[in-house]
Design a protein around this motif. Structure first.
Motif, PDB file in Angstrom:
ATOM      1  N   ASN A 129       2.171   6.729  -6.753  1.00  0.00           N
ATOM      2  CA  ASN A 129       1.233   7.604  -7.080  1.00  0.00           C
ATOM      3  C   ASN A 129       1.421   9.261  -7.117  1.00  0.00           C
ATOM      4  OD1 ASN A 129      -0.545   5.767  -8.228  1.00  0.00           O
ATOM      5  ND2 ASN A 129      -1.565   5.623  -6.276  1.00  0.00           N
ATOM      6  N   ASP A 130       2.224   9.477  -5.846  1.00  0.00           N
ATOM      7  CA  ASP A 130       2.664  10.951  -5.487  1.00  0.00           C
ATOM      8  C   ASP A 130       3.998  11.183  -5.955  1.00  0.00           C
ATOM      9  OD1 ASP A 130       0.046  10.924  -3.983  1.00  0.00           O
ATOM     10  OD2 ASP A 130       1.107  10.453  -2.159  1.00  0.00           O
ATOM     11  N   MET A 145       0.625  -1.153  -0.020  1.00  0.00           N
ATOM     12  CA  MET A 145       0.078  -0.107   0.093  1.00  0.00           C
ATOM     13  C   MET A 145       0.785   1.269  -0.070  1.00  0.00           C
ATOM     14  SD  MET A 145      -3.313   0.020   2.502  1.00  0.00           S
ATOM     15  CE  MET A 145      -2.420   0.619   4.028  1.00  0.00           C
ATOM     16  N   VAL A 146       2.034   1.194   0.734  1.00  0.00           N
ATOM     17  CA  VAL A 146       2.703   2.536   1.050  1.00  0.00           C
ATOM     18  C   VAL A 146       3.468   2.719  -0.371  1.00  0.00           C
ATOM     19  CG1 VAL A 146       4.927   3.153   1.998  1.00  0.00           C
ATOM     20  CG2 VAL A 146       2.982   2.238   3.544  1.00  0.00           C
ATOM     21  N   LYS A 198       2.669   1.928  -3.307  1.00  0.00           N
ATOM     22  CA  LYS A 198       1.550   2.153  -4.400  1.00  0.00           C
ATOM     23  C   LYS A 198       1.350   3.841  -4.246  1.00  0.00           C
ATOM     24  CE  LYS A 198      -2.764   1.240  -6.498  1.00  0.00           C
ATOM     25  NZ  LYS A 198      -3.245   0.308  -7.221  1.00  0.00           N
ATOM     26  N   GLN A 199       1.199   4.073  -3.158  1.00  0.00           N
ATOM     27  CA  GLN A 199       0.861   5.655  -2.532  1.00  0.00           C
ATOM     28  C   GLN A 199       2.129   6.517  -3.095  1.00  0.00           C
ATOM     29  OE1 GLN A 199      -2.183   6.973  -1.530  1.00  0.00           O
ATOM     30  NE2 GLN A 199      -1.110   8.714  -2.251  1.00  0.00           N
ATOM     31  N   ASN A 246       4.497   8.369   3.389  1.00  0.00           N
ATOM     32  CA  ASN A 246       3.704   8.884   2.645  1.00  0.00           C
ATOM     33  C   ASN A 246       3.792  10.574   3.118  1.00  0.00           C
ATOM     34  OD1 ASN A 246       2.785   7.032   1.055  1.00  0.00           O
ATOM     35  ND2 ASN A 246       1.385   6.456   2.532  1.00  0.00           N
TER      36      ASN A 246
END
Length: 129
Positions: A64-65, A57-58, A60-61, A120
């Motif tokens: 994306n950022d 999850m981390v 992927k975030q 993040n």
């Protein structure tokens, strides 16, 4: 239904078009190169456990950022296949192992390291030369 298809298709294309220029960290010798190259360009190591949902999850975030305009080398370490490299990172750079984890190296030293949800919150723009 055509409007929804267009919206979701456009959204999906945006996500798939994002490409983070990962350099796979698969050899202990690369750590000396990372240290050397950090004199001229910020180096980032992303330690990732491919079996961990939080790590996935981390990652992927982060992807994306990620700001594509940053002048930074991004190294990706698959912890399950290259744990020996993670151990060497811990020894060489004096950073306690965590996963997921980002380590930023400038001028041969670790300037910051963050793990889990703090990844993040990392203001990467401020850390890049």
């Amino acid at each position: 239904m055509g409007l929804f298809t267009k919206l979701f298709k456009q959204q999906d294309q945006t996500i798939t078009d994002l490409q983070v220029p990962w350099i796979h960290l698969s050899n202990v010798d690369q750590l000396a190169e990372i240290e050397e190259h950090s004199i001229l360009k910020t180096q980032l190591i992303f330690k990732h456990s491919t079996r961990c949902g939080i790590s996935r999850m981390v990652k992927k975030q982060f992807e994306n950022d990620f700001d594509q305009s940053l002048n930074i080398d991004l190294f990706y370490l698959d912890l399950l296949n290259y744990r020996d490299i993670s151990n060497e990172i811990e020894s060489k750079f004096q950073v306690v192992h965590e996963s997921p984890q980002i380590i930023i190296i400038k001028n041969g030293i670790v300037v910051t390291q963050v793990s889990h949800g703090e990844i993040n919150n990392l203001e990467l723009n401020r850390l890049v030369m």
